[in-house]
Design an enzyme around this catalytic site. Structure first.
Site, PDB file in Angstrom:
ATOM      1  N   PHE A  32       0.970  -1.298  -0.366  1.00  0.00           N
ATOM      2  CA  PHE A  32       0.036  -0.059   0.068  1.00  0.00           C
ATOM      3  C   PHE A  32       0.710   1.676  -0.063  1.00  0.00           C
ATOM      4  O   PHE A  32       0.441   2.141  -0.354  1.00  0.00           O
ATOM      5  CB  PHE A  32      -0.977   0.141   1.416  1.00  0.00           C
ATOM      6  CG  PHE A  32      -0.333   0.697   2.870  1.00  0.00           C
ATOM      7  CD1 PHE A  32       0.047   1.603   2.732  1.00  0.00           C
ATOM      8  CD2 PHE A  32       0.707  -0.580   2.985  1.00  0.00           C
ATOM      9  CE1 PHE A  32       0.352   1.922   4.329  1.00  0.00           C
ATOM     10  CE2 PHE A  32       0.684  -0.478   4.352  1.00  0.00           C
ATOM     11  CZ  PHE A  32       1.298   1.448   4.518  1.00  0.00           C
ATOM     12  N   LYS A  47      -1.307  -7.020  -9.362  1.00  0.00           N
ATOM     13  CA  LYS A  47      -1.825  -6.928  -8.486  1.00  0.00           C
ATOM     14  C   LYS A  47      -1.535  -5.954  -7.416  1.00  0.00           C
ATOM     15  O   LYS A  47      -0.974  -6.078  -5.815  1.00  0.00           O
ATOM     16  CB  LYS A  47      -2.040  -8.167  -7.205  1.00  0.00           C
ATOM     17  CG  LYS A  47      -3.315  -8.652  -7.099  1.00  0.00           C
ATOM     18  CD  LYS A  47      -3.912  -7.818  -5.824  1.00  0.00           C
ATOM     19  CE  LYS A  47      -3.007  -8.019  -4.209  1.00  0.00           C
ATOM     20  NZ  LYS A  47      -3.265  -6.516  -3.340  1.00  0.00           N
ATOM     21  N   GLU A  72      -4.789  -3.557  -2.284  1.00  0.00           N
ATOM     22  CA  GLU A  72      -6.099  -3.480  -2.186  1.00  0.00           C
ATOM     23  C   GLU A  72      -6.543  -2.012  -1.204  1.00  0.00           C
ATOM     24  O   GLU A  72      -7.848  -1.731  -1.668  1.00  0.00           O
ATOM     25  CB  GLU A  72      -7.611  -4.776  -1.863  1.00  0.00           C
ATOM     26  CG  GLU A  72      -6.747  -4.887  -0.055  1.00  0.00           C
ATOM     27  CD  GLU A  72      -5.448  -5.650  -0.053  1.00  0.00           C
ATOM     28  OE1 GLU A  72      -4.946  -5.794  -0.818  1.00  0.00           O
ATOM     29  OE2 GLU A  72      -5.890  -6.319   0.707  1.00  0.00           O
ATOM     30  N   SER A 118       5.789  -7.084   3.359  1.00  0.00           N
ATOM     31  CA  SER A 118       5.894  -7.338   4.806  1.00  0.00           C
ATOM     32  C   SER A 118       6.810  -8.576   4.558  1.00  0.00           C
ATOM     33  O   SER A 118       6.332  -9.337   3.289  1.00  0.00           O
ATOM     34  CB  SER A 118       4.845  -7.433   5.222  1.00  0.00           C
ATOM     35  OG  SER A 118       3.852  -8.299   4.827  1.00  0.00           O
ATOM     36  N   CYS A 167       9.540   1.349   2.859  1.00  0.00           N
ATOM     37  CA  CYS A 167      10.691   0.791   3.936  1.00  0.00           C
ATOM     38  C   CYS A 167      11.819   0.873   4.057  1.00  0.00           C
ATOM     39  O   CYS A 167      12.298   0.115   4.578  1.00  0.00           O
ATOM     40  CB  CYS A 167      10.023  -0.649   2.206  1.00  0.00           C
ATOM     41  SG  CYS A 167      10.351   0.613   0.870  1.00  0.00           S
ATOM     42  N   GLU A 219       8.931  -4.908  13.171  1.00  0.00           N
ATOM     43  CA  GLU A 219       8.402  -3.597  12.502  1.00  0.00           C
ATOM     44  C   GLU A 219       7.431  -3.010  12.408  1.00  0.00           C
ATOM     45  O   GLU A 219       6.119  -3.846  12.576  1.00  0.00           O
ATOM     46  CB  GLU A 219       8.565  -4.151  10.487  1.00  0.00           C
ATOM     47  CG  GLU A 219       8.896  -3.084  10.522  1.00  0.00           C
ATOM     48  CD  GLU A 219       8.114  -3.557   7.953  1.00  0.00           C
ATOM     49  OE1 GLU A 219       7.131  -4.238   7.720  1.00  0.00           O
ATOM     50  OE2 GLU A 219       9.131  -2.510   7.415  1.00  0.00           O
TER      51      GLU A 219
END
Ligand code: NAD
Length: 470
Positions: free
Chosen positions: A144, A168, A171, A221, A276, A370
């Protein structure tokens, strides 16, 4: 979804809500693709591959060049769309899009990148040459936090190399990918070369299992990256799976503390720490510990919701709240508490203030996990050896930085540190598009990173021809 050059409604009953994190409101819904719809997208990409692989690299590159121009022309509206669904500021979204556009610029060099190699007279009357062939249909699954940039790490390189693609996106932020697919069509991309499907883990599993998909690129992740790597390999697919991170900044006693603290404000708290490459752990060597904690706490307490933006979901706000409680119970010292930060004038947004923990140890959960939020933990060591050892024992190895004025210390750090991307007096050392992006250890499963020459190698297979002509 975007299949075979046009928007298609998914028919499944399963769907997700897309929130505006700044207000907490549901702004649209996204229908999740089922196996049949995934099959449709992959078949469309398989058919398109037959002619796309025969299109010259120069012509593929021309289409990507036009796409690049259209991205630039539409950078601001796209950044607004990203800002709405992700919550980051429009200028932050413009900046990350710029990094994505640079990958397209690199991919436009396909005719040069795909030249292969030639050796004449390797033996009497014998020449050898190698060529780079595309793989076929490749798939990309993205997180995301960079709705345009991370997809742009993948499909432009794949397409430039002659592959077709099924994307993909997350979402939580589905719209930027759809808009980019429209722009590619406008740039002249033949139908079916890029397809976009939406969904969650079920959709991803169907994509990985589909026999028509040859390679999987994943960013997200670590637990999911590990699963994707194993599942894709089990299905005989090439896979690169970039995972999570715990990026450290080591502060040497000779560092310029004000400059380091300034750099850490954006690196730790920009985009609410949801990058990240965000710095989430600071290691102060000797006296640097007290100075950096003082400077960072002073500067971070002045940040406003407009500087950081919100978190992606209310669930993430609650998860971080629990982690902060754990940090306090485990004995870390809270020097800045972001828990009570509501959105300015809007309590429904998913806002969380900058939070700093000092005197953190490697056993504490705020260090081990994290967090992916605006929480910075500070650890102390007595020497550069100890600092390097501490960073190297962490399971992640994405980005890392050192702040020092000593060339010798920096050089030793560069040599001994176990991470894929290293900054010297640079807090977020993101490689340019013509280098490759990727970490070490639990931050990357697979052998090849994103973009740069490793991107070219990931999306091609080599063939070496040895020929004798007397
Ligand atoms: P995530 O792992 O939850 O989701 C990533 C993608 O995987 C999404 O498209 C999601 O739909 C899909 N997915 C989620 N669970 C799945 C499952 N069980 N099986 C199959 N697919 C699944 O990640 P996120 O929350 O969207 O993004 C944040 C994470 O991504 C952080 O850990 C961050 O460090 C990482 N990240 C890493 C990099 C990098 O370059 N290494 C870059 C950006 C983000």
């Amino acid at each position: 979804m975007w299949i075979n050059g046009r928007p298609v409604e998914a028919e499944g009953a399963r769907q997700g809500n897309v929130h505006a994190p700044a207000t907490g409101e549901v702004i649209r819904t996204v229908a999740f693709a089922r196996a049949g719809e995934i099959d449709c997208a992959v078949r469309s990409a398989e058919t398109a591959f037959l002619s796309w692989k025969e299109t010259t690299a120069l012509n593929r590159s021309r289409i990507l060049g036009r796409f690049c121009d259209l991205l630039r022309k539409n950078q601001e509206p796209l950044a607004r769309l990203i800002s709405e669904e992700h919550g980051k500021s429009v200028s932050d979204a413009m900046g990350s899009m710029q990094r994505g556009i640079e990958v397209v610029e690199f991919a436009v060099g396909a005719p040069h990148l795909l030249k292969g190699a030639f050796s004449e007279n390797v033996a009497r009357d014998i020449d050898s040459h190698s060529v780079l062939h595309p793989l076929g249909v490749c798939a990309g699954i993205t997180p995301f936090n960079f709705p345009a940039m991370v997809p742009l790490w993948m499909f432009p390189m794949a397409l430039a190399c002659g592959n077709t693609f099924v994307l993909k996106p997350s979402e939580k932020v589905p719209s930027a990918s759809m808009r980019m697919a429209e722009l590619l069509k406008e740039a002249g991309l033949p139908d079916g070369v890029l397809n976009v499907v939406h969904g969650d883990s079920e959709t991803v599993d169907a994509l990985i299992a589909h026999p028509g998909v040859r390679a999987i690129s994943f960013v997200g992740s670590t637990p999911v990256a590990r699963h994707i790597y194993a599942a894709a390999a089990q299905h005989g697919k090439r896979v690169q799976a970039l995972g999570g991170a715990k990026n450290h900044a080591v502060i040497a006693p000779d560092a310029d503390m004000e400059a380091a603290a300034d750099a850490l404000m954006s690196a730790a708290f920009g985009s609410a720490g949801q990058r990240c490459m965000a710095i989430s752990a600071v290691v102060g060597i000797g006296a640097a510990g007290d100075s950096i904690v003082e400077a960072m706490t002073r500067k971070a307490s002045r940040l406003t919701p407009a500087d950081t933006g919100p978190l992606i979901t209310s669930v993430q706000c609650e998860r971080i709240r629990t982690l902060i409680d754990e940090g306090i119970t485990q004995g870390a010292k809270l020097t800045l508490d972001g828990r009570e930060w509501g959105a300015a004038g809007n309590s429904k947004g998913f806002y969380f203030g900058p939070t700093i923990f000092d005197r953190v140890t490697t056993e504490m959960s705020v260090y081990q996990k994290e967090i992916f939020g605006p929480v910075l933990v500070v650890l102390r060591t007595n020497s550069i050896e100890e600092a390097i050892g501490l960073v190297n024992r962490n399971p992640y190895g994405n980005g890392v930085a050192i702040f020092t004025q000593s060339g010798g210390v920096a050089r030793r750090f560069e040599n001994e540190i176990e991470a894929g991307m290293v900054g010297v007096n640079v807090a977020i050392p993101i490689p340019m598009a013509f280098f490759s992006f990727g970490g070490w250890k639990a931050s990357l499963f697979g052998d090849l990173c994103m973009h740069g020459m490793e991107g070219v190698y990931f999306y091609t297979r080599r063939k070496t021809i040895t020929s004798r002509w007397a």
